[in-house]
Write an enzyme that holds these catalytic residues in place. Structure first.
Site, PDB file in Angstrom:
ATOM      1  N   SER A 100       0.976  -1.150   0.002  1.00 15.45           N
ATOM      2  CA  SER A 100      -0.050  -0.092  -0.006  1.00 15.45           C
ATOM      3  C   SER A 100       0.800   1.396  -0.027  1.00 15.45           C
ATOM      4  O   SER A 100       1.890   1.274   0.347  1.00 15.45           O
ATOM      5  CB  SER A 100      -1.010  -0.222   1.385  1.00 15.45           C
ATOM      6  OG  SER A 100      -1.632   1.182   1.228  1.00 15.45           O
ATOM      7  N   LYS A 108      -4.501  -6.726   3.185  1.00 15.60           N
ATOM      8  CA  LYS A 108      -4.664  -5.599   2.286  1.00 15.60           C
ATOM      9  C   LYS A 108      -5.853  -5.124   1.775  1.00 15.60           C
ATOM     10  O   LYS A 108      -6.197  -4.118   1.731  1.00 15.60           O
ATOM     11  CB  LYS A 108      -3.516  -5.935   1.012  1.00 15.60           C
ATOM     12  CG  LYS A 108      -3.594  -4.823  -0.222  1.00 15.60           C
ATOM     13  CD  LYS A 108      -3.048  -3.293   0.479  1.00 15.60           C
ATOM     14  CE  LYS A 108      -2.700  -2.026  -0.648  1.00 15.60           C
ATOM     15  NZ  LYS A 108      -3.699  -2.404  -1.904  1.00 15.60           N
ATOM     16  N   HIS A 156      -7.665  -3.573   4.519  1.00 15.16           N
ATOM     17  CA  HIS A 156      -6.940  -2.070   4.650  1.00 15.16           C
ATOM     18  C   HIS A 156      -7.639  -1.321   3.570  1.00 15.16           C
ATOM     19  O   HIS A 156      -8.119  -0.076   4.094  1.00 15.16           O
ATOM     20  CB  HIS A 156      -5.779  -2.242   4.305  1.00 15.16           C
ATOM     21  CG  HIS A 156      -4.781  -0.719   3.879  1.00 15.16           C
ATOM     22  ND1 HIS A 156      -5.032  -0.477   2.616  1.00 15.16           N
ATOM     23  CD2 HIS A 156      -3.746  -0.060   4.638  1.00 15.16           C
ATOM     24  CE1 HIS A 156      -4.257   0.713   2.479  1.00 15.16           C
ATOM     25  NE2 HIS A 156      -3.716   0.918   3.787  1.00 15.16           N
ATOM     26  N   ASN A 157      -8.091  -1.653   2.365  1.00 11.29           N
ATOM     27  CA  ASN A 157      -8.450  -0.978   1.256  1.00 11.29           C
ATOM     28  C   ASN A 157      -9.903  -0.637   1.806  1.00 11.29           C
ATOM     29  O   ASN A 157     -10.591   0.471   1.475  1.00 11.29           O
ATOM     30  CB  ASN A 157      -8.544  -1.385   0.108  1.00 11.29           C
ATOM     31  CG  ASN A 157      -7.106  -1.435  -0.712  1.00 11.29           C
ATOM     32  OD1 ASN A 157      -5.948  -1.167   0.178  1.00 11.29           O
ATOM     33  ND2 ASN A 157      -6.843  -1.430  -1.789  1.00 11.29           N
ATOM     34  N   GLU A 174     -10.029   2.035   4.319  1.00 12.59           N
ATOM     35  CA  GLU A 174      -9.570   3.239   3.367  1.00 12.59           C
ATOM     36  C   GLU A 174     -11.003   3.789   2.555  1.00 12.59           C
ATOM     37  O   GLU A 174     -11.325   5.186   2.875  1.00 12.59           O
ATOM     38  CB  GLU A 174      -8.855   3.012   2.218  1.00 12.59           C
ATOM     39  CG  GLU A 174      -8.357   4.029   1.412  1.00 12.59           C
ATOM     40  CD  GLU A 174      -7.247   3.434   0.537  1.00 12.59           C
ATOM     41  OE1 GLU A 174      -6.405   2.891   0.743  1.00 12.59           O
ATOM     42  OE2 GLU A 174      -7.437   3.690  -0.835  1.00 12.59           O
TER      43      GLU A 174
END
Ligand code: NBP
Length: 476
Positions: free
Chosen positions: A128, A182, A185-186, A189
């Site tokens: 990232s 990941k 995480h997105n 976000e």
């Protein structure tokens, strides 16, 4: 001398990652399907370090030290499979294949299993930080075996972002764990961006502030507990004036947010795992709604409230309330994301250390933020914490914020300003807090129309009421 690592795929991400490795003293072999990219990299940046360009897969493989370490940085999906199929026959047992693209974790699990059969290590790795991060230090989330990490870890840690002397890279867990983390995480976000956008909208259309004034408010917030990359860039965007029209830049951008799919994956996976990630889901839906042009056009004349602005005294206080609401809603969104990681880790046996995930997101990545320290501390205090909201610090922060949070959601509803993120976060908070949820009624309805049975609060067992008959209760 043989190269330390090979990078395959030299578009923006691969190119910057290769330069990052080289700048840290590693000898980097390069390969791209279209060789002009390889040549261009060496021509433009050859002086930055030690590059070994290759024009064929065979050349790349021959240039690497053993066990070979190669990082694939091509478009996710079929291109990644094509590159794996091309290189695998050239590799030997013990070699390590890293996929740094945005792969779906189920693809990573499949590829890992297939390469393991051939004695190869497959390391699905979340990276990232975008273009900038790849060059100057991303947050890196590698999956795969511990053995692969032993060989690869030092290389990845050397190019990762560093915070307080610690690299933003750690071994996440076996097979798909890195890409799963990941993905979440997105998803977080998406939620974070949605909440920030709602805060802006409330200040703009509720409190009547201009973009430049809101930029100043955000800069103020960025000096406090909300300090984060996303708040910082938001202030910069709001301060930017369109050169052509002289208008605030935010006003000349079409209000349709696009998406590449990792937010959707986060929600789809959460649905499969039965994890409520309302905040992330609302953020994904809000983007879909913004892009639904015909839908919005058809509904434009729906009536709204008559009261549409706050008076100026109220609007000053309102900015402080919005800060509280944003912080509280952000805590909820992160709590939901961490819950999903916890559930994924349990489902697939990954044993992910949640506190470490918050720690490696402190630098390099898009959601880097001061308050991630608090999440690390929460999981250090109790690695089995069922929800972040139950951690002492977060319970206190939510308790202090809740009145303002409720005022913001109420005011938004009164003014007709949509705040799906704030509202769903508050509903999640109140649902978790509730002594009794109306789910009792839903279960009773299910028993009525489908004989789905229920359990009683006062004794063990499973029951069904004969709704169509004499309404007596039967133990099942
Ligand atoms: P792209 O996703 O645009 O992919 C372009 C690269 O893929 C080029 O090197 C291209 O080679 C190669 N490629 C394709 Br397309 N099909 C191929 C095939 N069949 N065989 C071999 N090579 C093939 O590049 P990117 O934006 O640098 O992203 C790379 C990965 O990193 C993606 O998975 C992306 O999701 C992920 N990622 C991107 C970001 C970001 O901010 N952009 C952030 C984090 C992760 P060619 O030059 O010969 O066409």
């Amino acid at each position: 001398t043989p190269a330390d690592i090979g990078v395959i795929g030299l578009a923006v991400m691969g190119r910057n990652l290769a330069r990052n490795f080289a700048r840290h003293g590693h000898r980097v072999a390069l390969y791209n399907r279209t060789p002009t990219r390889t040549r261009a990299l060496v021509e433009e940046f050859g002086k930055e370090g030690d590059f070994v360009p290759a024009e064929t897969p065979q050349e790349l493989v021959a240039s690497l030290a053993r066990p070979r370490r190669i990082v694939i940085m091509v478009k996710a999906g079929a291109p990644t499979d094509a590159v794996i199929d091309e290189f695998v026959p050239l590799l030997e047992p013990g070699d390590i294949v890293v996929d740094g693209g945005n792969a779906h974790f189920q693809d990573t699990r499949r590829r890992e299993a297939a390469l393991r059969e051939r004695g190869l290590h497959f390391v699905g790795t979340g990276i990232s930080g975008g273009e900038e991060g790849a060059l100057n230090g991303p947050s890196i989330m590698p999956g795969g075996t511990a053995e692969a990490y032993q060989s690869l870890g030092p290389l990845l840690e050397s190019i990762a972002a560093q915070v307080d002397g610690r690299p933003c890279c750690t071994h996440v867990g076996p097979d798909g764990a890195g890409h799963f983390v990941k993905m979440v995480h997105n998803g977080i976000e998406y939620a974070d961006m949605q909440l920030i956008a709602e805060a802006y909208d409330l200040l703009r259309h509720g409190a009547g502030r201009q973009p430049a004034e809101i930029a100043e408010i955000f800069q103020g917030w960025n000096a406090g507990r909300l300090e984060s990359y996303l708040i910082e860039i938001t202030a910069e965007v709001l301060n930017h004036t369109d050169a052509e029209t002289g208008r605030p830049f935010v006003d000349i951008v079409q209000d349709r947010a696009e998406q590449k799919g990792t937010g959707r994956w986060t929600v789809q996976t959460a649905l499969d795992l039965g994890v409520p990630v309302n905040g992330i889901a609302e953020a994904v839906f809000a983007r879909s709604l913004s892009g639904s042009v015909a839908l919005r056009e058809a509904a434009r004349d729906l009536p709204g409230p008559t009261e549409t602005w706050l008076d100026s005294a109220a609007s000053d206080r309102f900015a402080e309330d919005v800060e509280q609401a944003l912080y509280a809603s952000k805590i909820v969104a992160y709590a939901q994301g961490f819950h999903e990681i916890q559930a994924g880790s349990a489902e697939y046996g990954w044993n992910v250390n949640l506190g470490d995930m918050a720690a490696i997101w402190r630098g390099g990545c898009i959601i880097r933020a001061r308050f991630l320290n608090r999440i690390t501390a929460a999981y250090q205090a109790d690695p089995q914490l069922p929800t972040l909201l139950a951690d002492e610090y977060f319970t206190k922060a939510l308790g202090e914020a809740q009145s303002a949070w409720r005022r913001v959601v109420t005011t938004a509803a009164q003014l007709g300003i949509p705040t799906p993120g704030f509202a769903t976060a508050l509903a999640y908070y109140d649902s978790l807090r509730a002594n009794r949820l109306p789910a009792a009624l839903i279960q009773a309805q299910r028993d009525f129309f489908g004989a789905h049975t229920y359990q009683r609060v006062d004794r063990e067992g499973t029951f069904h009421t004969l709704w169509a008959g004499d309404r007596s209760e039967q133990r099942q």
